[in-house]
Each structure stands twice: as C-alpha cells, then as structure tokens.
Design a protein around this motif. Sequence first.
Motif, PDB file in Angstrom:
ATOM      1  N   ILE A 259      -8.336 -14.591   7.227  1.00 54.41           N
ATOM      2  CA  ILE A 259      -7.381 -13.634   7.801  1.00 54.41           C
ATOM      3  C   ILE A 259      -6.318 -13.341   6.761  1.00 54.41           C
ATOM      4  O   ILE A 259      -5.673 -14.264   6.253  1.00 54.41           O
ATOM      5  N   THR A 267      -3.929  -5.985   9.367  1.00 50.59           N
ATOM      6  CA  THR A 267      -4.436  -7.332   9.089  1.00 50.59           C
ATOM      7  C   THR A 267      -5.950  -7.242   8.892  1.00 50.59           C
ATOM      8  O   THR A 267      -6.646  -6.586   9.663  1.00 50.59           O
ATOM      9  N   VAL A 269      -9.632  -9.137   8.555  1.00 54.59           N
ATOM     10  CA  VAL A 269     -10.345 -10.370   8.924  1.00 54.59           C
ATOM     11  C   VAL A 269     -11.801 -10.244   8.498  1.00 54.59           C
ATOM     12  O   VAL A 269     -12.452  -9.232   8.780  1.00 54.59           O
ATOM     13  N   VAL A 319      -6.059 -12.337  17.056  1.00 52.25           N
ATOM     14  CA  VAL A 319      -5.236 -11.544  16.122  1.00 52.25           C
ATOM     15  C   VAL A 319      -4.103 -10.862  16.897  1.00 52.25           C
ATOM     16  O   VAL A 319      -2.946 -10.853  16.445  1.00 52.25           O
TER      17      VAL A 319
END
Length: 344
Positions: A259, A267, A269, A319
Amino acid sequence: MPCTIFCVGHPLIDMQVRQAEDLITKYNLKANDAILAGAEHEPIYEELVRERQVVYVAGGAAQNTARGAAYVLTKPHSVAFAGCVGDDDLAEQLRAANQREGVIDAYQVKKGQKTGACAVLISDGHHRSLVTTLRVAKDLDEGHLWSPTVAPLITSSKVIYLEGYLFTHRPEVSIRLGKKVSEMGKILVVNLSAPYIPRLYSAQIQEIMPYCDIIISNEAEAEAWAVSNNHAEPTNMSLVAKAIALHPKANPTPPRIVIITHGAHSTTVVCADKPDRPKIYPVPSLKEEEIVDTNAAGDAFAGGFLGAYVLEKSLDECVGTGHRLAAMCIGQEGPQYKWPNTRS
Ligand code: ADP
Ligand code: MG
Ligand code: MG
C-alpha cells in the motif's frame, strides 16, 4: 486479555509548543522539518519544560497506529503496543493515553532512564519543526518481547506491526521478531516510516521483507526504496508497488499486499497475486479549513487499515477506513482521534 494486533515502535511523547519562532532561530532549525536531535539540540527539552506552555500529546509512529486501530476495534479485539520507556513523567503520560484509548501497554521500563520525546515547534500558525530525541526508546530488549507478560500478547495476535524506525537501532531484534511471527503464521506488517529508512537502512529492510505480508509506505518512502533497489521508474507508484509485492517472500500465502499512500493523491495498492492489476483509490478531498495538521496522517491510515483488516473487511473497506482515520487525524492538532468513539 488476548490481543489481536501487536505493535512495536519507539514510544515518544510529543511536546507541542506554539509561537516557537525564536526557538527555531536559536536552535538553527527549519520551520517545516523533522530531524533527530543532535547534541546541540538536547537542551531544548528542558528549556520547553522550564519556559514554555507545553501541550503533551502521545506520539511515536507505531503507537499512533496502535491507537488508531484501537479506535476502529472494539472488544474482544484488542491492540497492544510495545516499546521501551524510562521511569519518568513522560512515560506516565504515554501510559495514560494508551489507557484512555484502549491500547494495552506492553512497555519495557528502564529504571533511571528517560523516555523519548519529540519537540513539536509550531511557528506562524501551521509550520511544524519536529526534533526527536529517542533516548531509551532505541534500547528495547528482545527478552522483553518474549517475557511471560508480553509473549502471550504476541502469540494471541493475528497481526504484528513494526514501524520502520525500529530498523535504525538494534535491527536484529525486529528482524528476529518478524521471522519468528511469520513462522508462527501471523500477518507481519511493516511501515517504511520515512524516506531515510529505505535509503540508509536498505540492508535491514531487505532482510525483513521476506517475512512481510503487508508493507505500507508513503510515496517518498516508496521512491527511496525504488532508488535503493535500482528500480527503472522510481516515481511510478504502480510499478514500485509491484516490485515490492514481488520481492521474495518466505511464506507463499497470503500473497503480499503493498500500500502506497500519497497525501491528498490517490492511494495505490498492489497484491502479489495480481501484480499487474494495481488498485488506485482516490482520497476523499478535505476543505482547507479541515486540514489542521497532517502530521501522522500515514500512521492513522495504517491504524484504520489494520483495524478493518482484522475485522476481515474487504481490501476496499480497509483502504476506506484508513482514509477515514487519516482525515480524522488531520482534522486535529497532533496525532489524535475523536474520542470518545461514539460510533460504537
Ligand atoms: P504520511 O503521513 O506517512 O506521509 P500520507 O501523507 O501519504 O502519509 O497521508 C496518509 C493519508 O492521509 C492519505 O492517504 C490521505 O488519506 C490522508 N491525507 C494526507 N494528506 C492529505 C491531504 N492534504 N488531504 C486529504 N487527505 C490527506
Ligand atoms: Mg505525506
Ligand atoms: Mg508515514
């Protein structure tokens, strides 16, 4: 009490002081910076206590994360935090914060030693200069982790979380802990914590990586890791996350999750079983007035993510919970959450 998430790091108390322009000049600091105190900075802590109105706030990267995870979780899941403190007032303040926020304290206490501290010098309203003195925080003994009171917290946990700062001192303690818990089938999570960790302690990070099931970093740390590993495109977060995900792993399952947060940006991942399918999660935007202090946003994100993770939520929800805790932390001064948690 059984424990679900066991966090280890440098326990630090944040000593916040406003209108610190004169101190920034006196100690030759930058207004927006984070450094480890040199000998020339050491007198600052006494000076703050003597001459300033200090607001004490529990800090320390993994401890912030532990408190964040505790915010998300309710019993019977619990969170413990281990680190080394002295037998002084600062340790008492840290302990009080843990107690208030439901974190089991597994401190090693060294008599006659001083607890680590971080001077948070606020100038011109919103600039922050952080000066950390680790003191006894760097001296956590391996024997403490496997002592009769602490070992059961590890063995009952599903997740073990290590902050990257641990690799700067006594790295062998953290590496052996990581290896051991990985062999026990626990989920090992490491946060890279600061760009200088993968840059200056690259060998130590490489050594722990095979045991890591989840690696969390921000964009600058991911880039520093990529540069240390001669990656062709160190600023391409999807490719860097893929490279970290595919780094050799001791246990084939679960596939590693990487991550990479990036402040207000999305973000990224990547899961090792789908390395070419990065997931990009937009960050809910905050209004200017909602941003009080971005310090420790990443620690809060990690706490939210892990809290949801042990509740077996989907990756998307983990998340999302990380982003929510980060926003909550950003909305307040210092690494704090909105207690009491009226949600549950
Ligand atoms: P670190 O604190 O480790 O540098 P980041 O800066 O990537 O970590 O921030 C972690 C999370 O905090 C982000 O994924 C996001 O959810 C939130 N965040 C940080 N800065 C902002 C911002 N300016 N606006 C909105 N959210 C932010
Ligand atoms: Mg950041
Ligand atoms: Mg961070």
